[in-house]
Design an enzyme around this catalytic site. Structure first.
Site, PDB file in Angstrom:
ATOM      1  CG  ASP A   1     -28.180 -54.864 -30.151  1.00 30.36           C
ATOM      2  OD1 ASP A   1     -27.624 -55.969 -30.018  1.00 30.36           O
ATOM      3  OD2 ASP A   1     -29.106 -54.483 -29.404  1.00 30.36           O
TER       4      ASP A   1
ATOM      5  CG  HIS B   1     -34.158 -57.645 -25.814  1.00 30.93           C
ATOM      6  ND1 HIS B   1     -34.020 -57.715 -27.184  1.00 30.93           N
ATOM      7  CD2 HIS B   1     -32.912 -57.448 -25.327  1.00 30.93           C
ATOM      8  CE1 HIS B   1     -32.738 -57.591 -27.511  1.00 30.93           C
ATOM      9  NE2 HIS B   1     -32.049 -57.415 -26.404  1.00 30.93           N
TER      10      HIS B   1
END
Length: 277
Positions: free
Chosen positions: A8, A116
């Site tokens: 990520d 998030h």
């Protein structure tokens, strides 16, 4: 030994604000090299420690961010979207011995740089079986179901701390220290690459695949920042309203739970308007 790297971008070296990770911006173009450096460092460390294969699964946004030409030639990369298990694609084939979460971040509603869970906004909290869950936590449910240990996690310092809750034996490298959601004290890529490479080398012996346990049911609860998103989410079969801005569902396995979560976030994102959310 085969290692799967779930890569990520929000937790990569130097990344602190949205433009750093939004495809097409000048800042994203700049940060792609630092993101690639983090991943490549892990690849080199795992190979130094005896890995036979390292498969990188791109897990950020369009899933087309890493610079293939800057990666160690021994690695392979799965790039592009619409994968069955999204961020953890590749775990389901039964040939992975260990997983590394590179460039990860904390979850919605938590302290952390660009915190998030799947959606950049709209979700204010996610809970798995009553525990507040980051993407790392949710993905760890799947890796556990397949008997594959998480051996390394990199991101900001809050992410490394979060990982102790779902992968206590894994190595951890903090490439930056949280100041606010959009600010951090960052280390240069030459330094973080060396630390990640060393950590991957030390973590490789943990990559020992185990006999998969019997699948267990998981209950996922999701809180949104607007009531109308509950209506969108409950279009997905099995998802029910539990409060004004909350829904929940129960799946028979982690595999099904993460796929349902992906469906919910996909549907919800289509119900978000640019200015009003």
């Amino acid at each position: 030994m085969k290692i799967l790297i779930s890569a990520d971008m929000e937790g990569a070296t130097g990344v602190t604000w949205p433009a750093d990770v939004l495809p097409g911006t000048p800042q994203w173009e700049r940060c792609r090299s630092m993101f690639t450096s983090d991943v490549d460092a892990a690849v080199r460390g795992f190979f130094e420690a005896g890995a036979d294969e390292v498969l990188i699964n791109e897990a950020h946004w369009t899933m087309r961010n890493l610079l293939l030409e800057q990666l160690d030639e021994r690695a392979e990369m799965l790039t592009g979207r619409h994968k069955s298990l999204s961020m953890i694609e590749g775990i389901q084939h039964g040939d992975v011995d260990g997983v590394a979460f590179i460039g990860y971040h904390t979850g919605a509603g938590s302290e952390g740089v660009l915190a998030h869970t799947f959606l950049a906004n709209s979700l204010t909290g996610v809970w798995a079986d009553g525990v507040r869950a980051s993407e790392g936590y949710l993905n760890s449910l799947v890796t556990t179901e397949y008997g594959v240990p998480i051996v390394l996690v990199t991101g900001d310092d809050r992410t490394v701390e979060d990982a102790k809750g779902y992968a206590p034996e894994a190595g951890g490298v903090a490439v930056k220290d949280y100041v606010s959601r959009y600010a951090a004290v960052c280390r240069p890529p030459a330094r973080t690459a060396a630390e990640i490479r060393d950590a991957a080398c030390r973590a490789a012996p943990l990559a020992v695949r185990r006999t998969p346990p019997a699948p267990e049911p998981h209950t996922i609860e999701i809180e949104f920042d607007a009531e109308h998103l509950v209506g969108a989410a409950t279009v997905v079969p099995g998802v029910a309203r539990t409060a004004e801005r909350r829904v929940s569902y129960t799946s028979p396995s982690a595999y099904e739970a993460i796929r349902c979560f992906k469906a919910v976030t996909t549907v919800v994102s289509s119900a978000v308007e640019e200015q009003y959310g």
